[in-house]
Design an enzyme around this catalytic site. Structure first.
Site, PDB file in Angstrom:
ATOM      1  N   GLN A 121      15.583  14.788  21.720  1.00 61.11           N
ATOM      2  CA  GLN A 121      14.757  14.631  22.848  1.00 61.11           C
ATOM      3  C   GLN A 121      13.343  15.199  22.913  1.00 61.11           C
ATOM      4  O   GLN A 121      13.216  16.167  22.507  1.00 61.11           O
ATOM      5  CB  GLN A 121      15.246  14.942  24.453  1.00 61.11           C
ATOM      6  CG  GLN A 121      14.582  14.715  25.358  1.00 61.11           C
ATOM      7  CD  GLN A 121      15.070  15.125  26.873  1.00 61.11           C
ATOM      8  OE1 GLN A 121      14.992  16.493  26.886  1.00 61.11           O
ATOM      9  NE2 GLN A 121      15.971  14.626  27.589  1.00 61.11           N
ATOM     10  N   TYR A 204       8.910  17.049  34.786  1.00 63.83           N
ATOM     11  CA  TYR A 204       8.174  17.435  33.639  1.00 63.83           C
ATOM     12  C   TYR A 204       7.068  16.322  33.637  1.00 63.83           C
ATOM     13  O   TYR A 204       6.872  15.367  34.203  1.00 63.83           O
ATOM     14  CB  TYR A 204       9.096  17.534  32.360  1.00 63.83           C
ATOM     15  CG  TYR A 204      10.185  18.709  32.488  1.00 63.83           C
ATOM     16  CD1 TYR A 204       9.810  19.924  32.819  1.00 63.83           C
ATOM     17  CD2 TYR A 204      11.406  18.316  32.190  1.00 63.83           C
ATOM     18  CE1 TYR A 204      10.559  21.008  32.932  1.00 63.83           C
ATOM     19  CE2 TYR A 204      12.369  19.447  32.414  1.00 63.83           C
ATOM     20  CZ  TYR A 204      11.998  20.635  32.758  1.00 63.83           C
ATOM     21  OH  TYR A 204      12.922  21.726  32.807  1.00 63.83           O
TER      22      TYR A 204
END
Length: 390
Positions: A121, A204
Site C-alpha cells: 500500500q 490521510y
C-alpha cells in the site's frame, strides 16, 4: 474499467450449456488482470512503526511472511510513505528512494515463495504526519524527538488540537506528490510486489482532499465534488503510467466520514465508478478516520454494506473490511456477492494462520508448507511458488 472489474452477471450466471457456475466461496481463486490470487482471504495493510529511515526490517519480514505461511491469498504490506514527510511517524515504512527496494524485495520474494501474492500500500499521511508511534504517545512528535515541520494538507486545518498544524499544499506541492506516488509504484514493481493499493482512506492525504471537512480550497482541487476528487484521480493516472498493465491496482477508500456534511457513500460510489474507468480493479471499502468527532456504529461486518453498494452501483470489484472474524461470516460475504474478498487485520494478528483454520472449518483446502505438513489435516496439498501470468 480495469480488466479485473466486475461487470455482471455474477459467478452464478447460466451458460449456454445450461450449467450454472459454482457459488463463489472464500477459498475460490480470484483472477484480476494477470494475477490469480489463490483465495479471497487478504491481509490488510497494518502499520508496524518498526522501520529505520523508511527501510524494512526483520520485523516486517517475519510479520508479513507469517501470514503467507498461514495461507492468506494476498498479503499487503503496510502504508508505505511516498515522501519522507508523508510518514505518520519516523518509524513508518518508506519507498521514496531506490535504496528502500532491496529490503522490500526480500519480503515479496518470500511471500511469493509460499504461494501467496505480495502487495503493498502506497500512502501519504497528510495532516496526520509527524506523530508519535502509538505505544509511545499520541499526537504531535516534537522535532527533538524526530518530528518535522513540513506537515502538509489540502488546507491549513489540523486533525485535532493534539495534531500538527499543517501547511496548505501549493499546486507545485500537489504535482510533486502525484509524481512521488508514480515513482513509488515503479519501485514497488522492482521490489517484486504484484498488487498495488493506493491509500485514500482513514483521514490521510488523499482522503483529506476528498472530504469537504478537511478541504476548504478555492482552486481546482477544492469546492466541487469533481475538484475534490481531482488529486486522487491524478495519482491513479500517474501510477498507471508506471505500474504494468497486467498488474492489479486497488484503492482503499473511506465510504463515509461518519459526520454530517462530510464525505459520504453517494460520493464514494461516484468516485469508485471514475476510478474503475481509470484502471482501478478493486476498491477496498473502509470508513471514517477524517474527523476526531466521528461516531462509528461498530459491530461485526458493519462496513460490508459499503462494499456491497459500491460493487453493485459502481461496477467494480470490492473488498470488505471491519470486524470480520469468523470463517462462516467471511464465506457468506463472498457467497452473497457482497464483496469479492475480505480483508482481515486484527484477527490476523490474533491468529496468523486464520486462513488455514477457516479452510478446515469450511471444508476447503489451503496448501500448507511442506515443513508443516506433519501438523496439517489429512490430504492437504503442499504449496507451490506463485507467479504472475504473462
Amino acid at each position: 474499467m480495469g480488466t479485473g472489474s466486475w461487470k455482471g452477471p455474477g459467478p452464478k450466471a447460466r451458460h449456454a450449456t445450461g450449467m450454472i457456475d459454482p457459488m463463489p466461496h472464500l477459498f475460490s481463486p480470484l483472477t484480476i488482470r494477470g494475477a490469480t490470487i489463490p483465495n479471497r482471504v487478504f491481509v490488510s495493510p497494518m502499520c508496524q512503526y518498526s522501520s529505520h529511515d523508511g527501510f524494512a526490517t526483520d520485523w516486517h519480514f517475519v510479520h508479513l511472511g507469517t501470514f503467507a505461511v498461514g495461507g492468506a491469498g494476498l498479503v499487503i504490506a503496510e502504508a508505505t510513505a511516498v515522501q519522507p514527510n508523508g510518514r505518520i511517524s519516523p518509524q513508518d515504512l518508506g519507498i521514496w528512494q531506490d535504496g528502500h527496494v532491496d529490503a522490500l524485495a526480500r519480503i515479496a520474494q518470500f511471500v511469493h515463495g509460499q504461494g501467496s501474492v505480495a502487495g503493498i500500500q502506497l500512502a501519504h499521511a497528510g495532516r496526520k504526519a509527524s506523530c508519535h508511534r502509538p505505544w509511545e504517545g499520541q499526537g504531535i512528535l516534537p522535532q527533538d524527538q524526530g518530528g518535522w515541520l513540513d506537515v502538509v494538507a489540502p488546507s491549513a486545518i489540523p486533525f485535532s488540537d493534539t495534531y500538527p498544524q499543517p501547511h496548505a499544499l501549493t499546486s507545485g506541492g500537489i504535482a510533486a506528490i502525484v509524481a512521488a506516488f508514480a515513482d513509488a509504484a515503479a519501485r514497488a514493481w522492482d521490489a517484486g510486489f504484484r498488487v498495488l493499493e493506493v491509500h485514500g482512506a482513514h483521514g490521510y492525504l488523499l482522503h483529506e482532499f476528498l472530504s469537504p471537512i478537511s478541504n476548504l480550497r478555492e482552486d481546482k482541487y477544492g469546492g466541487s465534488f469533481e475538484n475534490r476528487c481531482r488529486m486522487t484521480l491524478e495519482v491513479v493516472r500517474a501510477i498507471r503510467t508506471r505500474w504494468p498493465e497486467r498488474a492489479p491496482l486497488f484503492v482503499r477508500l473511506s465510504a463515509t466520514d461518519w459526520v454530517e456534511g462530510g464525505w459520504d457513500i453517494e460520493e464514494c460510489v461516484d468516485l469508485a465508478r471514475r476510478l474503475a474507468a481509470e484502471g482501478v480493479d478493486l476498491v477496498d471499502c473502509s470508513s471514517g478516520g477524517n474527523a476526531s468527532h466521528q461516531r462509528i456504529p461498530a459491530a461485526p461486518g458493519y462496513q460490508v454494506p459499503f462494499a456491497s453498494r459500491i460493487r453493485r452501483d459502481a461496477g467494480v470489484l470490492t473488498g470488505a473490511v471491519g470486524m470480520i472474524t469468523e470463517a462462516n461470516q467471511a464465506d457468506r460475504i463472498i457467497a452473497a456477492e457482497d464483496a469479492d474478498a475480505v480483508l482481515l487485520a486484527r484477527e490476523m494478528l490474533r491468529d496468523p494462520r486464520w486462513a488455514q483454520h477457516a479452510a478446515q472449518a469450511l471444508g476447503h483446502e489451503v496448501p500448507w508448507p511442506a515443513q508443516y505438513l506433519r501438523a496439517a489435516p489429512a490430504r492437504v496439498p503442499t504449496r507451490r511458488s506463485w507467479t504472475m501470468d504473462a
